[in-house]
Design an enzyme around this catalytic site. Structure first.
Site, PDB file in Angstrom:
ATOM      1  N   ASP A 115       0.960  -1.381  -0.142  1.00 11.76           N
ATOM      2  CA  ASP A 115       0.263  -0.242   0.301  1.00 11.76           C
ATOM      3  C   ASP A 115       0.980   1.606   0.087  1.00 11.76           C
ATOM      4  OD1 ASP A 115       0.953   0.470   2.711  1.00 11.76           O
ATOM      5  OD2 ASP A 115      -0.837  -0.520   3.499  1.00 11.76           O
ATOM      6  N   HIS A 130       6.210  -7.957  -1.567  1.00 12.60           N
ATOM      7  CA  HIS A 130       5.533  -8.280  -1.340  1.00 12.60           C
ATOM      8  C   HIS A 130       5.338  -7.194  -3.082  1.00 12.60           C
ATOM      9  CE1 HIS A 130       4.242 -11.483   1.368  1.00 12.60           C
ATOM     10  NE2 HIS A 130       5.592 -12.265   0.548  1.00 12.60           N
ATOM     11  N   CYS A 167       4.918  -6.116 -26.379  1.00 19.53           N
ATOM     12  CA  CYS A 167       5.746  -7.107 -26.466  1.00 19.53           C
ATOM     13  C   CYS A 167       4.228  -7.602 -26.266  1.00 19.53           C
ATOM     14  CB  CYS A 167       6.261  -7.955 -25.402  1.00 19.53           C
ATOM     15  SG  CYS A 167       5.770  -7.940 -23.484  1.00 19.53           S
TER      16      CYS A 167
HETATM   17  C1  BJW Z   1      -2.811  -5.934  13.678  1.00 23.85           C
HETATM   18  C2  BJW Z   1      -3.799  -5.020  13.772  1.00 23.85           C
HETATM   19  C3  BJW Z   1      -3.459  -3.323  14.105  1.00 23.85           C
HETATM   20  C4  BJW Z   1      -4.460  -6.703  13.090  1.00 23.85           C
HETATM   21  N1  BJW Z   1      -2.505  -3.339  14.688  1.00 23.85           N
HETATM   22  N2  BJW Z   1      -2.389  -6.126  14.568  1.00 23.85           N
HETATM   23  C5  BJW Z   1       6.761 -22.565   3.351  1.00 23.85           C
HETATM   24  C6  BJW Z   1       6.489 -23.461   3.671  1.00 23.85           C
HETATM   25  C7  BJW Z   1       4.541 -22.878   3.601  1.00 23.85           C
HETATM   26  C8  BJW Z   1       4.459 -22.626   2.639  1.00 23.85           C
HETATM   27  C9  BJW Z   1       5.445 -22.051   1.551  1.00 23.85           C
HETATM   28  C10 BJW Z   1       6.907 -22.065   2.487  1.00 23.85           C
HETATM   29  N3  BJW Z   1       7.773 -20.883   1.318  1.00 23.85           N
HETATM   30  C11 BJW Z   1       6.946 -20.831   0.432  1.00 23.85           C
HETATM   31  C12 BJW Z   1       5.615 -21.241   0.702  1.00 23.85           C
HETATM   32  C13 BJW Z   1       4.372 -20.964  -0.133  1.00 23.85           C
HETATM   33  C14 BJW Z   1       3.203 -19.561   0.053  1.00 23.85           C
HETATM   34  C15 BJW Z   1       3.084 -19.474   1.359  1.00 23.85           C
HETATM   35  O1  BJW Z   1       3.273 -19.159   2.032  1.00 23.85           O
HETATM   36  N4  BJW Z   1       2.049 -20.063   1.572  1.00 23.85           N
HETATM   37  C16 BJW Z   1       1.829 -20.341   3.274  1.00 23.85           C
HETATM   38  C17 BJW Z   1       0.221 -19.357   3.065  1.00 23.85           C
HETATM   39  C18 BJW Z   1       1.523 -21.808   2.876  1.00 23.85           C
HETATM   40  N5  BJW Z   1       4.500 -18.024  -0.377  1.00 23.85           N
HETATM   41  C19 BJW Z   1       4.860 -17.891  -1.654  1.00 23.85           C
HETATM   42  O2  BJW Z   1       4.362 -18.583  -2.978  1.00 23.85           O
HETATM   43  C20 BJW Z   1       5.468 -16.972  -1.725  1.00 23.85           C
HETATM   44  N6  BJW Z   1       6.570 -16.990  -2.482  1.00 23.85           N
HETATM   45  C21 BJW Z   1       7.080 -17.972  -2.813  1.00 23.85           C
HETATM   46  O3  BJW Z   1       7.297 -18.701  -1.394  1.00 23.85           O
HETATM   47  O4  BJW Z   1       7.667 -18.169  -3.953  1.00 23.85           O
HETATM   48  C22 BJW Z   1       8.803 -19.237  -3.664  1.00 23.85           C
HETATM   49  C23 BJW Z   1       8.443 -20.416  -4.008  1.00 23.85           C
HETATM   50  C24 BJW Z   1       7.822 -20.698  -5.514  1.00 23.85           C
HETATM   51  C25 BJW Z   1       7.296 -21.381  -6.241  1.00 23.85           C
HETATM   52  C26 BJW Z   1       6.694 -22.937  -5.058  1.00 23.85           C
HETATM   53  C27 BJW Z   1       7.397 -22.626  -3.999  1.00 23.85           C
HETATM   54  C28 BJW Z   1       8.047 -21.827  -3.729  1.00 23.85           C
HETATM   55  C29 BJW Z   1       4.699 -16.005  -2.296  1.00 23.85           C
HETATM   56  C30 BJW Z   1       3.921 -15.004  -1.196  1.00 23.85           C
HETATM   57  C31 BJW Z   1       2.917 -13.998  -1.855  1.00 23.85           C
HETATM   58  C32 BJW Z   1       2.251 -13.739  -0.953  1.00 23.85           C
HETATM   59  N7  BJW Z   1       1.196 -12.477  -1.468  1.00 23.85           N
HETATM   60  C33 BJW Z   1       0.013 -11.481  -0.034  1.00 23.85           C
HETATM   61  C34 BJW Z   1      -0.574 -10.965  -1.754  1.00 23.85           C
HETATM   62  C35 BJW Z   1      -0.030 -10.405  -2.494  1.00 23.85           C
HETATM   63  C36 BJW Z   1       0.221  -8.597  -2.035  1.00 23.85           C
HETATM   64  C37 BJW Z   1      -1.374  -8.349  -2.161  1.00 23.85           C
HETATM   65  O5  BJW Z   1      -2.691  -8.427  -2.561  1.00 23.85           O
HETATM   66  O6  BJW Z   1      -1.566  -7.740  -1.117  1.00 23.85           O
HETATM   67  O7  BJW Z   1       0.589 -10.973   0.333  1.00 23.85           O
HETATM   68  S1  BJW Z   1      -0.472 -13.010   0.270  1.00 23.85           S
HETATM   69  C38 BJW Z   1      -1.367 -12.166   1.494  1.00 23.85           C
HETATM   70  O8  BJW Z   1      -0.844 -12.471   2.956  1.00 23.85           O
HETATM   71  C39 BJW Z   1      -0.579 -10.724   1.467  1.00 23.85           C
HETATM   72  C40 BJW Z   1       0.290 -10.279   2.617  1.00 23.85           C
HETATM   73  O9  BJW Z   1       1.915  -9.596   2.539  1.00 23.85           O
HETATM   74  C41 BJW Z   1       0.509 -11.555   3.091  1.00 23.85           C
HETATM   75  C42 BJW Z   1       0.948 -11.588   4.291  1.00 23.85           C
HETATM   76  O10 BJW Z   1      -0.513 -12.045   5.868  1.00 23.85           O
HETATM   77  P1  BJW Z   1      -0.142 -10.903   6.280  1.00 23.85           P
HETATM   78  O11 BJW Z   1       1.008  -9.713   6.382  1.00 23.85           O
HETATM   79  O12 BJW Z   1       0.580 -11.203   7.986  1.00 23.85           O
HETATM   80  O13 BJW Z   1      -2.026 -10.195   6.955  1.00 23.85           O
HETATM   81  P2  BJW Z   1      -2.932 -11.496   7.668  1.00 23.85           P
HETATM   82  O14 BJW Z   1      -4.081 -10.542   7.787  1.00 23.85           O
HETATM   83  O15 BJW Z   1      -2.168 -13.428   8.100  1.00 23.85           O
HETATM   84  O16 BJW Z   1      -2.390 -11.205   9.784  1.00 23.85           O
HETATM   85  C43 BJW Z   1      -2.453  -9.647   9.788  1.00 23.85           C
HETATM   86  C44 BJW Z   1      -2.316  -9.611  11.305  1.00 23.85           C
HETATM   87  O17 BJW Z   1      -1.770  -8.334  11.999  1.00 23.85           O
HETATM   88  C45 BJW Z   1      -2.581 -10.654  12.528  1.00 23.85           C
HETATM   89  O18 BJW Z   1      -2.105 -11.234  13.190  1.00 23.85           O
HETATM   90  C46 BJW Z   1      -4.091  -9.392  12.819  1.00 23.85           C
HETATM   91  O19 BJW Z   1      -3.764 -10.388  14.232  1.00 23.85           O
HETATM   92  C47 BJW Z   1      -2.788  -8.185  13.060  1.00 23.85           C
HETATM   93  N8  BJW Z   1      -3.457  -7.266  13.323  1.00 23.85           N
HETATM   94  N9  BJW Z   1      -4.907  -5.614  13.539  1.00 23.85           N
HETATM   95  C48 BJW Z   1      -1.474  -4.655  14.887  1.00 23.85           C
HETATM   96  N10 BJW Z   1      -4.381  -2.859  14.102  1.00 23.85           N
END
Ligand code: BJW
Length: 263
Positions: A115, A130, A167
């Site tokens: 953002d 990201h 492209c």
């Molecule tokens: C507050 C609050 C307040 C609320 N104050 N706090 C190892 C193990 C298992 C899986 C994998 C692994 N390695 C890779 C993977 C696969 C995958 C993955 O991790 N999957 C898991 C879900 C299981 N990862 C990937 O695919 C990544 N790429 C990769 O690893 O490449 C190598 C590879 C390639 C091919 C195969 C395998 C490996 C890429 C990950 C891309 C994530 N993309 C997203 C969306 C894109 C951008 C967008 O549209 O915005 O990114 S998904 C989404 O989740 C977004 C976020 O950045 C990301 C993280 O979420 P976040 O920020 O943690 O949010 P929430 O909602 O989960 O949590 C919010 C928190 O805030 C909560 O705790 C609340 O309590 C708290 N909160 N109010 C303070 N006021």
């Protein structure tokens, strides 16, 4: 600091303990996730009620396959989110992180958010793991595409993506979807900073998405104090862990205020 290393500090004394850790720190990494922007009005992903993934399926919107299947749906969803983000303002927690730069010699913000709010607030060193919704590339050769030329949409719904003039591939947001590699320079900068920091503040992330979720582990293993700022508990556990239970917009200003008293 011995009391912190010996065990987990929770609740009541947490902000004071975190301020003391910061007062002794030269290098600080702030690792932020969607919760950081929640008080600016941008929904998180995994909140059971208000989170993006409670309304939308990530497999339909945040994978390369989803874009290939239905580019207008995916592009329209990001157009909606871009409007949300443009309307949002950084809250006082963001200002506190900017103020932290005057109190600690070396501060790096590593964010999973797309953002741009850290940059807008004025944080100087921001690593966007990201990607960013301010940038667009084509889905073919990743040719950059000017954000000003991207169509706005007045309503929610499908928006046809533009076509790359170089492209002919469709244009997409420069964000990292599931299954995609993170930008190499960002990963390198984040991993180096995590391995060298004295304190890592982990703010508003569920710690479920890798590789970003590994950052606190890297910092903790290297001997840093890990400070978690989150209203909810997560699974993380490090030798020196301080859990500040509360929202970023409340805890971070309080933390910086306490730190000022230690200076
Ligand atoms: C507050 C609050 C307040 C609320 N104050 N706090 C190892 C193990 C298992 C899986 C994998 C692994 N390695 C890779 C993977 C696969 C995958 C993955 O991790 N999957 C898991 C879900 C299981 N990862 C990937 O695919 C990544 N790429 C990769 O690893 O490449 C190598 C590879 C390639 C091919 C195969 C395998 C490996 C890429 C990950 C891309 C994530 N993309 C997203 C969306 C894109 C951008 C967008 O549209 O915005 O990114 S998904 C989404 O989740 C977004 C976020 O950045 C990301 C993280 O979420 P976040 O920020 O943690 O949010 P929430 O909602 O989960 O949590 C919010 C928190 O805030 C909560 O705790 C609340 O309590 C708290 N909160 N109010 C303070 N006021």
């Amino acid at each position: 600091m011995d009391d912190l290393v010996a065990g987990t500090v929770t609740e009541r004394d947490a902000v004071e303990a975190a301020a003391r850790a910061l007062a002794a720190a030269r290098r600080v990494v702030v690792a932020t996730g969607a919760g950081m922007s929640q008080e600016s009005g941008i929904p998180t992903f995994r909140d059971a009620v208000s989170g993006m993934w409670s309304r939308f399926d990530p497999d339909d919107l945040a994978t390369p396959a989803a874009f290939a299947r239905d580019p207008a749906r995916v592009f329209g969803w990001y157009a909606w989110r871009r409007r949300l983000m443009r309307a949002a303002e950084p809250h006082t927690g963001y200002d506190a992180l900017v103020a932290l730069e005057a109190l600690v010699p070396d501060v790096v913000v590593v964010t999973q958010n797309i953002d741009g709010l850290h940059r807008r607030a004025g944080s100087r060193r921001v690593v966007e793991l990201h990607g960013s919704l301010d940038r667009f590339v084509c889905a073919g050769a990743l040719h950059p595409y000017p954000a000003e030329a991207v169509p706005e949409s007045a309503a929610d719904g499908a928006v046809a993506p533009p076509v790359c003039p170089q492209c002919g591939a469709l244009v997409r947001p420069a964000v990292v979807w599931f299954g995609e590699m993170l930008p190499e320079t960002a990963v390198r900068a984040a991993w180096e900073a995590a391995a060298r920091c004295d304190v890592m503040l982990v703010v508003g992330t569920s710690g479920l998405v890798y590789p970003a979720a590994a950052l606190p582990q890297i910092a903790g293993d290297a001997g840093a104090t890990v400070v978690e700022v989150n209203p909810e508990a997560d699974e993380g556990s490090w030798p020196a862990l301080i859990r500040c239970r509360g929202r970023a917009g409340v805890v971070l200003p309080a933390l910086v205020e306490r730190l000022r008293r230690h200076r």
